[in-house]
Motif scaffolding. Structure first.
Motif, PDB file in Angstrom:
ATOM      1  N   LEU A 104     -62.983  59.442  -2.034  1.00  0.00           N
ATOM      2  CA  LEU A 104     -61.736  58.683  -2.029  1.00  0.00           C
ATOM      3  C   LEU A 104     -61.745  57.796  -3.261  1.00  0.00           C
ATOM      4  CD1 LEU A 104     -59.122  57.642  -0.640  1.00  0.00           C
ATOM      5  CD2 LEU A 104     -60.572  55.999   0.595  1.00  0.00           C
ATOM      6  N   LEU A 105     -60.736  57.949  -4.110  1.00  0.00           N
ATOM      7  CA  LEU A 105     -60.685  57.236  -5.384  1.00  0.00           C
ATOM      8  C   LEU A 105     -59.453  56.332  -5.437  1.00  0.00           C
ATOM      9  CD1 LEU A 105     -61.624  56.767  -8.352  1.00  0.00           C
ATOM     10  CD2 LEU A 105     -60.165  58.714  -8.970  1.00  0.00           C
ATOM     11  N   PHE A 106     -59.721  55.037  -5.661  1.00  0.00           N
ATOM     12  CA  PHE A 106     -58.646  54.081  -5.940  1.00  0.00           C
ATOM     13  C   PHE A 106     -58.642  53.815  -7.445  1.00  0.00           C
ATOM     14  CE2 PHE A 106     -59.569  53.216  -1.491  1.00  0.00           C
ATOM     15  CZ  PHE A 106     -58.312  53.016  -0.930  1.00  0.00           C
ATOM     16  N   SER A 107     -57.449  53.877  -8.061  1.00  0.00           N
ATOM     17  CA  SER A 107     -57.325  53.609  -9.488  1.00  0.00           C
ATOM     18  C   SER A 107     -56.259  52.548  -9.705  1.00  0.00           C
ATOM     19  CB  SER A 107     -56.935  54.888 -10.256  1.00  0.00           C
ATOM     20  OG  SER A 107     -57.907  55.881 -10.115  1.00  0.00           O
ATOM     21  N   GLY A 113     -49.932  51.203 -11.931  1.00  0.00           N
ATOM     22  CA  GLY A 113     -50.296  50.415 -10.761  1.00  0.00           C
ATOM     23  C   GLY A 113     -51.451  51.033  -9.993  1.00  0.00           C
ATOM     24  N   LEU A 114     -51.497  50.791  -8.684  1.00  0.00           N
ATOM     25  CA  LEU A 114     -52.601  51.268  -7.854  1.00  0.00           C
ATOM     26  C   LEU A 114     -52.261  52.622  -7.231  1.00  0.00           C
ATOM     27  CD1 LEU A 114     -55.381  50.569  -6.570  1.00  0.00           C
ATOM     28  CD2 LEU A 114     -54.114  49.629  -4.626  1.00  0.00           C
ATOM     29  N   VAL A 145     -49.708  57.829   6.644  1.00  0.00           N
ATOM     30  CA  VAL A 145     -48.995  57.528   5.402  1.00  0.00           C
ATOM     31  C   VAL A 145     -48.539  58.834   4.777  1.00  0.00           C
ATOM     32  CG1 VAL A 145     -50.270  55.404   4.924  1.00  0.00           C
ATOM     33  CG2 VAL A 145     -51.129  57.592   4.063  1.00  0.00           C
ATOM     34  N   PRO A 146     -47.443  58.800   4.017  1.00  0.00           N
ATOM     35  CA  PRO A 146     -47.026  60.015   3.296  1.00  0.00           C
ATOM     36  C   PRO A 146     -48.088  60.420   2.275  1.00  0.00           C
ATOM     37  CG  PRO A 146     -45.265  58.376   3.353  1.00  0.00           C
ATOM     38  CD  PRO A 146     -46.503  57.691   3.823  1.00  0.00           C
ATOM     39  N   ALA A 147     -48.180  61.701   2.035  1.00  0.00           N
ATOM     40  CA  ALA A 147     -49.150  62.230   1.074  1.00  0.00           C
ATOM     41  C   ALA A 147     -48.508  63.369   0.298  1.00  0.00           C
ATOM     42  CB  ALA A 147     -50.401  62.714   1.787  1.00  0.00           C
ATOM     43  N   SER A 148     -49.088  63.689  -0.837  1.00  0.00           N
ATOM     44  CA  SER A 148     -48.595  64.780  -1.672  1.00  0.00           C
ATOM     45  C   SER A 148     -49.758  65.394  -2.428  1.00  0.00           C
ATOM     46  CB  SER A 148     -47.521  64.282  -2.651  1.00  0.00           C
ATOM     47  OG  SER A 148     -48.069  63.291  -3.507  1.00  0.00           O
ATOM     48  N   ARG A 149     -49.566  66.592  -2.927  1.00  0.00           N
ATOM     49  CA  ARG A 149     -50.619  67.251  -3.696  1.00  0.00           C
ATOM     50  C   ARG A 149     -50.069  67.629  -5.067  1.00  0.00           C
ATOM     51  NH1 ARG A 149     -49.381  72.531  -4.141  1.00  0.00           N
ATOM     52  NH2 ARG A 149     -48.276  73.618  -2.464  1.00  0.00           N
ATOM     53  N   VAL A 158     -56.429  67.761  -5.204  1.00  0.00           N
ATOM     54  CA  VAL A 158     -56.488  66.377  -4.729  1.00  0.00           C
ATOM     55  C   VAL A 158     -55.283  66.129  -3.835  1.00  0.00           C
ATOM     56  CG1 VAL A 158     -57.690  65.573  -6.801  1.00  0.00           C
ATOM     57  CG2 VAL A 158     -55.192  65.449  -6.693  1.00  0.00           C
ATOM     58  N   LEU A 159     -55.406  65.099  -3.000  1.00  0.00           N
ATOM     59  CA  LEU A 159     -54.307  64.696  -2.142  1.00  0.00           C
ATOM     60  C   LEU A 159     -54.027  63.225  -2.427  1.00  0.00           C
ATOM     61  CD1 LEU A 159     -52.484  65.734   0.215  1.00  0.00           C
ATOM     62  CD2 LEU A 159     -54.105  64.588   1.759  1.00  0.00           C
ATOM     63  N   SER A 160     -52.812  62.915  -2.865  1.00  0.00           N
ATOM     64  CA  SER A 160     -52.430  61.541  -3.174  1.00  0.00           C
ATOM     65  C   SER A 160     -51.880  60.859  -1.935  1.00  0.00           C
ATOM     66  CB  SER A 160     -51.380  61.519  -4.292  1.00  0.00           C
ATOM     67  OG  SER A 160     -51.910  62.071  -5.482  1.00  0.00           O
ATOM     68  N   LEU A 161     -52.312  59.609  -1.696  1.00  0.00           N
ATOM     69  CA  LEU A 161     -51.874  58.837  -0.533  1.00  0.00           C
ATOM     70  C   LEU A 161     -50.894  57.757  -0.987  1.00  0.00           C
ATOM     71  CD1 LEU A 161     -55.356  58.345   1.204  1.00  0.00           C
ATOM     72  CD2 LEU A 161     -53.718  60.205   1.553  1.00  0.00           C
ATOM     73  N   ARG A 162     -49.788  57.627  -0.287  1.00  0.00           N
ATOM     74  CA  ARG A 162     -48.801  56.592  -0.604  1.00  0.00           C
ATOM     75  C   ARG A 162     -49.240  55.250  -0.016  1.00  0.00           C
ATOM     76  NH1 ARG A 162     -43.925  59.358  -1.566  1.00  0.00           N
ATOM     77  NH2 ARG A 162     -44.483  61.299  -2.634  1.00  0.00           N
ATOM     78  N   ARG A 163     -48.615  54.186  -0.472  1.00  0.00           N
ATOM     79  CA  ARG A 163     -48.918  52.813  -0.052  1.00  0.00           C
ATOM     80  C   ARG A 163     -50.426  52.518  -0.137  1.00  0.00           C
ATOM     81  NH1 ARG A 163     -45.000  54.085   4.006  1.00  0.00           N
ATOM     82  NH2 ARG A 163     -46.537  54.136   5.676  1.00  0.00           N
ATOM     83  N   PRO A 164     -51.035  52.805  -1.270  1.00  0.00           N
ATOM     84  CA  PRO A 164     -52.492  52.617  -1.393  1.00  0.00           C
ATOM     85  C   PRO A 164     -52.927  51.166  -1.280  1.00  0.00           C
ATOM     86  CG  PRO A 164     -51.522  53.048  -3.543  1.00  0.00           C
ATOM     87  CD  PRO A 164     -50.436  53.283  -2.532  1.00  0.00           C
TER      88      PRO A 164
END
Length: 203
Positions: A104-107, A113-114, A145-149, A158-164
């Motif tokens: 799990l990667l937070f950037s 932004g995040l 939470v909504p997610a997208s690839r 990878v799978l991106s998570l919204r409202r990180p």
């Protein structure tokens, strides 16, 4: 036989016996000293070997401390200076149901932004037009939470998570995170030890 000669024979025999005993007595201390030196040297060698090898209990304790440290400090932080400011990252490695590693990667980027992404998922990711990912923290109630690839031709799925930012803040002080991912897969992360100040502006 000459009487005088017969009287001298016992004297000669006595002197010969005396010389023999003296010679034996002179040889005995040399042998005893050598034996004593050899015996005295043996314990020193054993002690030296014992001191060189760590006790099994000490080795086990060291391994246990290393394991505890790896769990507590499992977060990997990084930062890069860009033309627009400093970009920071925080990564934690977890595992899927089958034991496969996933991260799990937070950037935190000064422009975008995040963001939060789940990396290392075995494809394909079943999220063609968007999907949702379930979030459970420390065994509490599950939220989503909504997610997208990314596009199918991306190098790594990878799978991106919204409202990180909400997830990032919720992990402060938490111990375990479970993500329910598309395809009925669950990823588990041991998140204790997170320092949320590592991504400035998201505290």
């Amino acid at each position: 036989m000459n009487p005088r000669a017969s009287r001298l024979l016992p004297l000669h025999a006595a002197l010969a016996a005396c010389f023999a005993l003296t010679a034996c007595a002179a040889e005995e201390p040399a042998v005893t000293a050598a034996d004593a030196a050899e015996q005295a040297a043996a314990p020193v060698t054993v002690e030296a070997e014992t001191a060189a090898a760590p006790a099994p209990e000490v080795a086990k304790a060291t391994d246990a401390m290393a394991d505890a440290s790896a769990i507590t400090n499992g977060w990997e932080y990084g930062s890069t200076t860009t033309d627009y400011g400093e970009a920071s990252t925080a990564r934690i490695v977890g595992s899927l149901d089958d034991g496969a590693p996933v991260s799990l990667l937070f950037s935190k980027d000064p422009v975008t932004g995040l963001t939060a992404k789940v990396e290392g998922l075995p494809g394909p990711i079943e999220c063609p037009r968007g999907c949702r990912a379930g979030i459970t923290i420390d065994g509490g109630a599950e939220t989503s939470v909504p997610a997208s690839r990314p596009p199918a031709d991306a190098e790594q799925p990878v799978l991106s998570l919204r409202r990180p930012i909400d997830l990032w803040r919720d992990l402060g002080g938490a111990s375990e995170l479970q993500l329910t991912l598309p395809g009925e897969r669950t990823a588990t992360f041991h998140v204790q030890g997170l320092d949320i100040s590592q991504l400035p502006g998201t505290e």
